[in-house]
Design an enzyme around this catalytic site. Structure first.
Site, PDB file in Angstrom:
ATOM      1  N   THR A 123     -11.704  -6.673  -4.987  1.00 51.47           N
ATOM      2  CA  THR A 123     -10.666  -7.655  -4.658  1.00 51.47           C
ATOM      3  C   THR A 123     -11.122  -9.055  -5.044  1.00 51.47           C
ATOM      4  O   THR A 123     -10.363  -9.826  -5.649  1.00 51.47           O
ATOM      5  CB  THR A 123     -10.337  -7.606  -3.153  1.00 51.47           C
ATOM      6  OG1 THR A 123      -9.971  -6.268  -2.788  1.00 51.47           O
ATOM      7  CG2 THR A 123      -9.201  -8.545  -2.816  1.00 51.47           C
ATOM      8  N   ILE A 127     -13.809   2.798   6.694  1.00 56.40           N
ATOM      9  CA  ILE A 127     -14.356   2.439   8.012  1.00 56.40           C
ATOM     10  C   ILE A 127     -14.135   0.957   8.307  1.00 56.40           C
ATOM     11  O   ILE A 127     -13.544   0.565   9.309  1.00 56.40           O
ATOM     12  CB  ILE A 127     -15.862   2.768   8.099  1.00 56.40           C
ATOM     13  CG1 ILE A 127     -16.109   4.257   7.821  1.00 56.40           C
ATOM     14  CG2 ILE A 127     -16.406   2.372   9.483  1.00 56.40           C
ATOM     15  CD1 ILE A 127     -15.409   5.197   8.774  1.00 56.40           C
ATOM     16  N   LYS A 177      -5.433  -6.475  17.593  1.00 58.09           N
ATOM     17  CA  LYS A 177      -5.722  -6.665  19.021  1.00 58.09           C
ATOM     18  C   LYS A 177      -5.634  -8.146  19.387  1.00 58.09           C
ATOM     19  O   LYS A 177      -5.152  -8.499  20.469  1.00 58.09           O
ATOM     20  CB  LYS A 177      -7.122  -6.128  19.350  1.00 58.09           C
ATOM     21  CG  LYS A 177      -7.512  -6.316  20.810  1.00 58.09           C
ATOM     22  CD  LYS A 177      -8.821  -5.633  21.138  1.00 58.09           C
ATOM     23  CE  LYS A 177      -9.172  -5.824  22.613  1.00 58.09           C
ATOM     24  NZ  LYS A 177     -10.385  -5.074  23.012  1.00 58.09           N
ATOM     25  N   HIS A 205      30.192  20.521   3.931  1.00 57.07           N
ATOM     26  CA  HIS A 205      29.580  20.933   5.201  1.00 57.07           C
ATOM     27  C   HIS A 205      28.393  21.859   4.955  1.00 57.07           C
ATOM     28  O   HIS A 205      28.265  22.913   5.580  1.00 57.07           O
ATOM     29  CB  HIS A 205      30.615  21.579   6.118  1.00 57.07           C
ATOM     30  CG  HIS A 205      31.746  20.664   6.466  1.00 57.07           C
ATOM     31  ND1 HIS A 205      31.584  19.545   7.249  1.00 57.07           N
ATOM     32  CD2 HIS A 205      33.050  20.680   6.096  1.00 57.07           C
ATOM     33  CE1 HIS A 205      32.752  18.916   7.366  1.00 57.07           C
ATOM     34  NE2 HIS A 205      33.655  19.585   6.676  1.00 57.07           N
TER      35      HIS A 205
END
Length: 525
Positions: free
Chosen positions: A41, A131, A142, A291
């Site tokens: 990145t 991880i 959080k 249907h």
């Protein structure tokens, strides 16, 4: 200004899916937000001319263990997790030189794509368990009051827009929405890992090829779907409904609607039935559904021919129907379909001439569907669900057994195999009368197979004499065969397996019918 809406000053970016990242990072940098990044990145951002700080410069610790450890560090998680309004927290991070991280832009290793690769090794599977990513996502979610967590490239434009309008800040409502999405992301990720690993017995070597048994049902069924559409109502107006996607970008739930009113619950159910039936055939085919049952199905040298032949079966029932085809719709086919009131047309594509023709029917829904195989089918029951393999059992030559004195002619065999494919998609009890490549009469959903045989013949608009008939399950008594012969059919295809097969075969012989047993049943409840 409260901490929940204070300006974002520092962001960490670490993504597997780099879609839209460069533009987003450039917008963040333009708002004087310091960017911290990892591995590939960081390289992408630098190569794009965007200033970025390596994670190791933040932590003072190098990436190690082949990248397994790079963001698992107090200077990362302390920077994310500390509560800005808590004096003890702010004192602790100041004491240890921890800088606040106000935004986390993370998406995860593509574990599900890796698990889906044929012959993937156990070692590769394990190495694609992220991880650090889930840890940062959970930490940021959080502490959503102080930290924005961005897990999907789809959110980049709206977040960048809000940041630009609010001097680099995001509202508490936006942060909470992002946190909800983040926890859903990690829940789905953990679920995918647990589901994949559950099918593997004790791996003895890292190069073990992971090939889950096709007939293995998980001990714990974990499902994760994202809502894509709120529907006006469900099967009936007093029922609420929505559609959810598995994220695969294929299949009916991920189809692209080109025009028309919003799809209803019943439209989608019929659309699936039409699409499934059309996928049974290699040659051009058109299925007209009402249907969930075929009002008419036919093949043709062209799609236009297939449509006209399908319509001949039951033009009355076809009114207001849903169409499924297995070829892109061209202008010639659109010209024919345009003459009838239809609710939905599902196809792999529509050419410009077709789109121009259909554009005059503003309410007609045109839906492009990318083919997708279904592994399982689910059905709700009170207190749980039923799970079964999808019914993808094609007939083999070895399955077909001539059990009457007269063998079917080549023309009858072609018609029988066509009728068999259609019958599989008719609600039980099902009887289908057909000629080669064209349904003639469909008897669906009756409590008695004899009634299905009668109704199929009764509804026929084309001559039944000289047709063949398919039955989705065995005939428990000779009366069904007798009714089919009375209608004028000359041959029957059915699974066989009744305790009275001998009587059924004797009736066919007495009436001069040819009959094939398949040994395969296609109940559709």
């Amino acid at each position: 200004m409260s901490s929940s809406s204070s300006r974002i000053q520092r962001a960490i970016l670490s993504v597997t899916d780099k879609t839209g990242l460069v533009d987003f990072a450039r917008q963040l940098s333009g708002l004087a937000i310091e960017l911290i990044s990892t591995g590939g990145t960081a390289k992408l951002l630098r190569d794009s001319g965007i200033a970025v700080k390596d994670i190791s410069d933040l932590t003072g610790f190098p990436e190690m263990l082949d990248g397994r450890v790079k963001t698992l560090h107090p200077k990362v998680h302390g920077g994310i997790l500390h509560r800005r309004e808590n004096p003890a927290h702010t004192a602790a991070v100041a004491q240890h030189g921890i800088q606040p991280i106000d935004m986390v832009v993370v998406n995860l290793y593509a574990f599900e794509k890796t698990a889906a690769k044929p012959g993937v090794t156990f070692e590769e599977l394990i190495e694609n368990i992220d991880i650090g990513g889930p840890s940062m996502i959970r930490s940021a979610a959080k502490n959503f009051q102080d930290v924005a967590v961005v897990t999907s490239p789809e959110d980049y434009p709206t977040i960048a827009d809000e940041l630009a309008r609010s001097s680099g800040a995001l509202s508490r409502a936006t942060k909470w929405r992002l946190a909800q999405k983040a926890f859903a992301t990690t829940a789905a990720y953990d679920s995918a890992i647990a589901s994949a690993l559950e099918t593997i017995s004790d791996p003895q070597t890292p190069d073990l090829r992971v090939t889950p048994a096709a007939d293995t049902f998980p001990q714990t069924l974990r499902l994760s779907f994202q809502k894509t559409l709120d529907l006006r109502y469900g099967e009936n107006p007093h029922q609420k409904a929505a559609m959810y996607s598995d994220g695969s970008r294929v299949g009916v739930a991920n189809a692209r609607q080109l025009q028309g009113k919003e799809l209803s619950y019943n439209n989608i159910v019929d659309l699936q039935a039409a699409w499934d039936l059309a996928q049974e055939f290699d040659e051009p085919v058109c299925a007209i559904i009402k249907h969930t049952n075929p009002a008419g199905t036919a093949t043709g040298k062209t799609l236009s021919e297939a449509y006209k032949r399908a319509l001949e079966c039951d033009p009355v029932s076809a009114f207001g129907g849903v169409i499924g085809v297995n070829r892109p719709i061209d202008g010639e086919t659109a010209e024919e379909m345009h003459k009838l009131f239809l609710e939905v047309i599902a196809a792999p594509g529509f050419d410009e001439a077709a789109k121009a023709k259909f554009a005059t029917k503003k309410n007609l829904r045109l839906v492009e569907v990318a083919a997708a195989s279904q592994k399982w089918l689910l059905k709700n029951v009170s207190g749980g669900i039923l799970l079964q393999d999808a019914d993808f059992r094609p007939l083999q030559d070895i399955d077909l057994k001539v059990i009457t004195q007269r063998a079917p002619t080549p023309e009858e065999i072609r018609a029988l195999l066509f009728a068999w494919k259609v019958c599989k998609h008719v609600k039980s009890n099902a009887i289908v009368y057909a000629r080669d490549g064209q349904t003639v009469g469909v008897g669906a959903g009756q409590m008695s197979r004899v009634d299905s045989a009668k109704i199929g013949a009764m509804k026929a608009q084309l001559p039944v004499k000289g047709t063949v008939a398919a039955s989705d399950a065995f005939f428990p008594f000779p009366d069904g065969v007798e009714e089919i012969a009375k209608a004028g059919a000359t041959a029957i295809i059915q699974p066989g397996g009744s305790q009275r097969d001998a009587e059924v075969i004797a009736a066919a012989d007495r009436l001069g019918l040819a009959m094939l047993f398949t040994g395969v049943r296609h109940f559709r409840h």
